[in-house]
Design an enzyme around this catalytic site. Structure first.
Site, PDB file in Angstrom:
ATOM      1  N   PHE A 114      -6.818   7.738   4.570  1.00 48.61           N
ATOM      2  CA  PHE A 114      -6.757   7.598   6.021  1.00 48.61           C
ATOM      3  C   PHE A 114      -5.572   8.337   6.635  1.00 48.61           C
ATOM      4  O   PHE A 114      -5.435   8.335   7.854  1.00 48.61           O
ATOM      5  CB  PHE A 114      -6.657   6.118   6.402  1.00 48.61           C
ATOM      6  CG  PHE A 114      -7.939   5.346   6.277  1.00 48.61           C
ATOM      7  CD1 PHE A 114      -8.674   4.994   7.403  1.00 48.61           C
ATOM      8  CD2 PHE A 114      -8.418   4.950   5.030  1.00 48.61           C
ATOM      9  CE1 PHE A 114      -9.855   4.276   7.299  1.00 48.61           C
ATOM     10  CE2 PHE A 114      -9.592   4.231   4.913  1.00 48.61           C
ATOM     11  CZ  PHE A 114     -10.321   3.888   6.053  1.00 48.61           C
ATOM     12  N   HIS A 168       1.626  -8.990   5.135  1.00 51.43           N
ATOM     13  CA  HIS A 168       0.418  -8.182   5.043  1.00 51.43           C
ATOM     14  C   HIS A 168      -0.302  -8.467   3.720  1.00 51.43           C
ATOM     15  O   HIS A 168      -0.627  -7.560   2.953  1.00 51.43           O
ATOM     16  CB  HIS A 168       0.764  -6.690   5.146  1.00 51.43           C
ATOM     17  CG  HIS A 168      -0.392  -5.836   5.589  1.00 51.43           C
ATOM     18  ND1 HIS A 168      -0.417  -5.162   6.793  1.00 51.43           N
ATOM     19  CD2 HIS A 168      -1.580  -5.570   5.003  1.00 51.43           C
ATOM     20  CE1 HIS A 168      -1.560  -4.508   6.907  1.00 51.43           C
ATOM     21  NE2 HIS A 168      -2.273  -4.725   5.821  1.00 51.43           N
ATOM     22  N   GLU A 198      -4.173  -9.373   9.908  1.00 51.00           N
ATOM     23  CA  GLU A 198      -5.558  -9.694   9.545  1.00 51.00           C
ATOM     24  C   GLU A 198      -5.713 -11.018   8.801  1.00 51.00           C
ATOM     25  O   GLU A 198      -6.346 -11.080   7.748  1.00 51.00           O
ATOM     26  CB  GLU A 198      -6.161  -8.570   8.715  1.00 51.00           C
ATOM     27  CG  GLU A 198      -6.224  -7.237   9.429  1.00 51.00           C
ATOM     28  CD  GLU A 198      -6.946  -6.169   8.613  1.00 51.00           C
ATOM     29  OE1 GLU A 198      -7.116  -6.351   7.388  1.00 51.00           O
ATOM     30  OE2 GLU A 198      -7.352  -5.163   9.210  1.00 51.00           O
ATOM     31  N   GLN A 211       0.801  -1.212   0.000  1.00 46.68           N
ATOM     32  CA  GLN A 211       0.000   0.000   0.000  1.00 46.68           C
ATOM     33  C   GLN A 211       0.841   1.272   0.000  1.00 46.68           C
ATOM     34  O   GLN A 211       0.332   2.342  -0.329  1.00 46.68           O
ATOM     35  CB  GLN A 211      -0.927  -0.007   1.223  1.00 46.68           C
ATOM     36  CG  GLN A 211      -1.937  -1.141   1.229  1.00 46.68           C
ATOM     37  CD  GLN A 211      -2.734  -1.203   2.514  1.00 46.68           C
ATOM     38  OE1 GLN A 211      -2.385  -1.949   3.426  1.00 46.68           O
ATOM     39  NE2 GLN A 211      -3.783  -0.414   2.610  1.00 46.68           N
ATOM     40  N   GLU A 217      -4.069  -0.787  14.266  1.00 40.82           N
ATOM     41  CA  GLU A 217      -4.717   0.020  13.232  1.00 40.82           C
ATOM     42  C   GLU A 217      -6.015   0.546  13.809  1.00 40.82           C
ATOM     43  O   GLU A 217      -6.838  -0.204  14.330  1.00 40.82           O
ATOM     44  CB  GLU A 217      -5.036  -0.794  11.966  1.00 40.82           C
ATOM     45  CG  GLU A 217      -3.879  -1.056  11.050  1.00 40.82           C
ATOM     46  CD  GLU A 217      -4.332  -1.665   9.719  1.00 40.82           C
ATOM     47  OE1 GLU A 217      -5.504  -1.465   9.334  1.00 40.82           O
ATOM     48  OE2 GLU A 217      -3.514  -2.344   9.085  1.00 40.82           O
ATOM     49  N   TRP A 223      -4.006   4.444  11.807  1.00 39.74           N
ATOM     50  CA  TRP A 223      -3.920   4.090  10.400  1.00 39.74           C
ATOM     51  C   TRP A 223      -4.508   5.253   9.623  1.00 39.74           C
ATOM     52  O   TRP A 223      -5.654   5.598   9.798  1.00 39.74           O
ATOM     53  CB  TRP A 223      -4.727   2.819  10.108  1.00 39.74           C
ATOM     54  CG  TRP A 223      -4.559   2.377   8.685  1.00 39.74           C
ATOM     55  CD1 TRP A 223      -5.392   2.655   7.608  1.00 39.74           C
ATOM     56  CD2 TRP A 223      -3.489   1.583   8.153  1.00 39.74           C
ATOM     57  NE1 TRP A 223      -4.900   2.102   6.473  1.00 39.74           N
ATOM     58  CE2 TRP A 223      -3.743   1.437   6.766  1.00 39.74           C
ATOM     59  CE3 TRP A 223      -2.352   0.999   8.695  1.00 39.74           C
ATOM     60  CZ2 TRP A 223      -2.890   0.713   5.934  1.00 39.74           C
ATOM     61  CZ3 TRP A 223      -1.516   0.283   7.875  1.00 39.74           C
ATOM     62  CH2 TRP A 223      -1.788   0.146   6.516  1.00 39.74           C
ATOM     63  N   TYR A 227     -11.866  -0.713  13.719  1.00 35.80           N
ATOM     64  CA  TYR A 227     -12.375   0.523  13.133  1.00 35.80           C
ATOM     65  C   TYR A 227     -13.806   0.848  13.541  1.00 35.80           C
ATOM     66  O   TYR A 227     -14.144   1.998  13.729  1.00 35.80           O
ATOM     67  CB  TYR A 227     -12.307   0.447  11.597  1.00 35.80           C
ATOM     68  CG  TYR A 227     -10.903   0.461  11.047  1.00 35.80           C
ATOM     69  CD1 TYR A 227     -10.280   1.650  10.702  1.00 35.80           C
ATOM     70  CD2 TYR A 227     -10.192  -0.721  10.880  1.00 35.80           C
ATOM     71  CE1 TYR A 227      -8.981   1.673  10.204  1.00 35.80           C
ATOM     72  CE2 TYR A 227      -8.900  -0.709  10.386  1.00 35.80           C
ATOM     73  CZ  TYR A 227      -8.300   0.486  10.053  1.00 35.80           C
ATOM     74  OH  TYR A 227      -7.016   0.495   9.572  1.00 35.80           O
TER      75      TYR A 227
END
Length: 514
Positions: free
Chosen positions: A468, A149, A195, A49, A409, A452, A339
């Site tokens: 973000f 990731h 994750e 990313q 995050e 994040w 989140y």
């Protein structure tokens, strides 16, 4: 600082002063001093990313390169350049230092370090990560490094199916060994996987994450191959076995000398029963077992939750006694990405459940909120629910023996034309940090909190349509120019324990805010 930049800085700082005057320094009565000195505040990115440079200096393709280049991502964009962190990391580390960041979480690209998945180390990739690690370490910023990731080398996917094959355990262990050996003397915390619960579900049940595998009727127009009834469980099982072997390697070979810690990251979402019915209450507990218990139960107790074994039956792999003993306790901390929250209703009487996959096995329907209205599916805009984070942390304390936890995050996404005066993001971060403090006062062993993201990134769900970052990245500019948002100023002042937010004499003199 140029005249236009100085004017922009002045306007942003004036906006911050007005915002804080209206809402208080943090929107609630707490400060950095309310947290222990060894508690760390940071921010994060991930390799695909952030780095870009996907075909430079010996790096080979990952499954995310293939997935996005085939146009299979929902947003039809890719991370070929992303935030160009490969070339701009020195600039970014300077921003971290100026901000007062205490820790930084990033991931290593397996296909940049070992382009063929194993064997010969790419010297240029090794040099890059050593340079990054040194740059951060020399600024006194703690390194939290994620080994994986989501960006598996494509060569291993092609060779034997990647995470669907137990051969992945040895290859990942070799890759992890290189990372521990080369960088571990400077790394505080290692995270084996980011994750993996979402990786298994989104990549192998619904097919909207790489490698994009699923089966009818769960995604017939999206996936060329896959089996949604079995593959998510196989992938998760192989991840847990791989994680345990890597932790064993680290503990036996490196930990005593290097002094770091190692754990796993899990995506979490708090669930509320949609109604006061017993069925919805039980369904909520079931949803939590399938989301986080899938990994936490084996790590804490050595086996999967009973409800998963009952509902998935023989499609859920089982551990041997040796594997059970290896997996149980294979962590020093648990890392959470959190989140938002959603509502759950029971769905166990759905006649369509004869077609079974991971999501159907839960027998629940997930509902989110958008503009105060109930909507089926996940919320399209993040629901600000700091109470949900508090309850998640207390749930882990009460049900999983109160392990050490890092929130690695937590953040708030805004639109592609992300404004610099991002007061909504400040509100979000301030109330979630407040929930972390509340959880700690209730006995939860939270050790750190990470925003994040540090800079705007390629987002796997939305490409460049949702940002973000604490710093804006101009993705239309070849230079990928960084600009601080109001939230960057706010976070910096919180970290530096500043009471006076704005020094107008400093602005007049052309001094930097940080």
């Amino acid at each position: 600082m140029g005249a236009s930049s100085l004017r922009q800085s002045l306007l942003l700082r004036l906006a911050l002063l007005l915002f804080l005057a209206e809402h208080g320094v943090l929107g609630r009565n707490y400060s950095r001093d309310d947290f222990p000195s060894d508690f760390v505040f940071g921010a994060g990115t991930s390799a695909y990313q952030y780095e870009g440079a996907v075909d430079e200096d010996g790096r080979k393709a990952s499954i995310w390169d293939t997935f996005t280049h085939e146009g299979r991502a929902p947003h039809k964009s890719n991370g070929d350049v992303a935030s160009d962190g490969y070339h701009k990391y020195k600039e970014d580390v300077k921003l971290m230092s100026d901000m007062g960041l205490e820790a930084y979480k990033f991931s290593i690209s397996w296909s940049r370090l070992l382009p063929d998945g194993r064997g010969v180390i790419n010297s240029k990739g090794l040099n890059y990560y050593n340079n990054v690690v040194n740059e951060i370490f020399n600024q006194g910023i703690k390194l939290h490094v994620t080994l994986y990731h989501g960006d598996l080398p494509q060569v291993l996917q092609d060779e034997y199916g990647g995470w669907l094959n137990k051969r992945i355990v040895d290859d990942f262990k070799e890759y992890a060994n290189v990372c521990f050996r080369e960088f571990g003397d400077r790394v505080s915390q290692w995270i084996t996987f980011a994750e993996p619960n979402i990786m298994a579900m989104a990549g192998y049940d619904r097919g909207f994450f790489a490698p994009g595998r699923c089966s009818y009727p769960f995604g017939p127009n999206r996936c060329a191959a896959g089996n949604s009834t079995t593959e998510p469980y196989i992938v998760a099982h192989n991840v847990l076995l791989t994680h345990a072997r890597v932790v064993e390697l680290y503990r036996n070979t490196y930990q005593d000398n290097q002094g770091g810690q190692i754990g796993m990251n899990i995506y979490s979402m708090w669930y509320y029963p949609l109604t006061s019915s017993l069925l919805d209450f039980v369904a909520t507990k079931r949803a939590l077992d399938f989301l986080i218990g899938w990994y936490l139960h084996p790590l804490i107790f050595g086996d999967y939750p009973e409800i998963m074994k009952k509902n998935a039956g023989g499609r859920l792999p089982s551990f041997t006694q040796e594997q059970l003993e290896l997996v149980k306790g294979s962590f020093d901390f648990i890392s959470l990405n959190h989140y938002t929250s959603s509502f759950v209703s029971d769905n166990s009487n759905n006649s369509q459940l004869s077609q079974r996959d991971y999501i159907a096995d839960k027998f629940v329907e997930i509902r989110g909120l958008r503009n105060g209205t109930e909507t089926k599916g996940l919320p399209t805009k993040l629901l600000t629910d700091p109470l949900g984070l508090l309850r998640m942390l207390e749930h882990i304390k009460e049900n999983y023996e109160n392990p050490s936890v890092y929130i690695e995050e937590n953040g708030y996404g805004l639109g592609a034309a992300d404004i610099l005066a991002d007061t909504d993001r400040i509100n979000y971060l301030s109330v979630y940090i407040g929930s972390v403090l509340d959880a700690m006062r209730n006995g939860v062993k939270v050790k750190g909190y990470f925003v994040w993201s540090f800079v705007d990134l390629f987002e796997v769900l939305s490409g460049y349509n949702s940002c973000f970052g604490l710093y804006r990245v101009d993705f239309d500019d070849e230079e990928r120019t960084r600009s601080p948002k109001l939230s960057a100023y706010w976070y910096s002042n919180f970290l530096k324990k500043n009471i006076e937010v704005i020094d107008f004499e400093g602005i007049a003199a052309g001094e930097k805010f940080f």
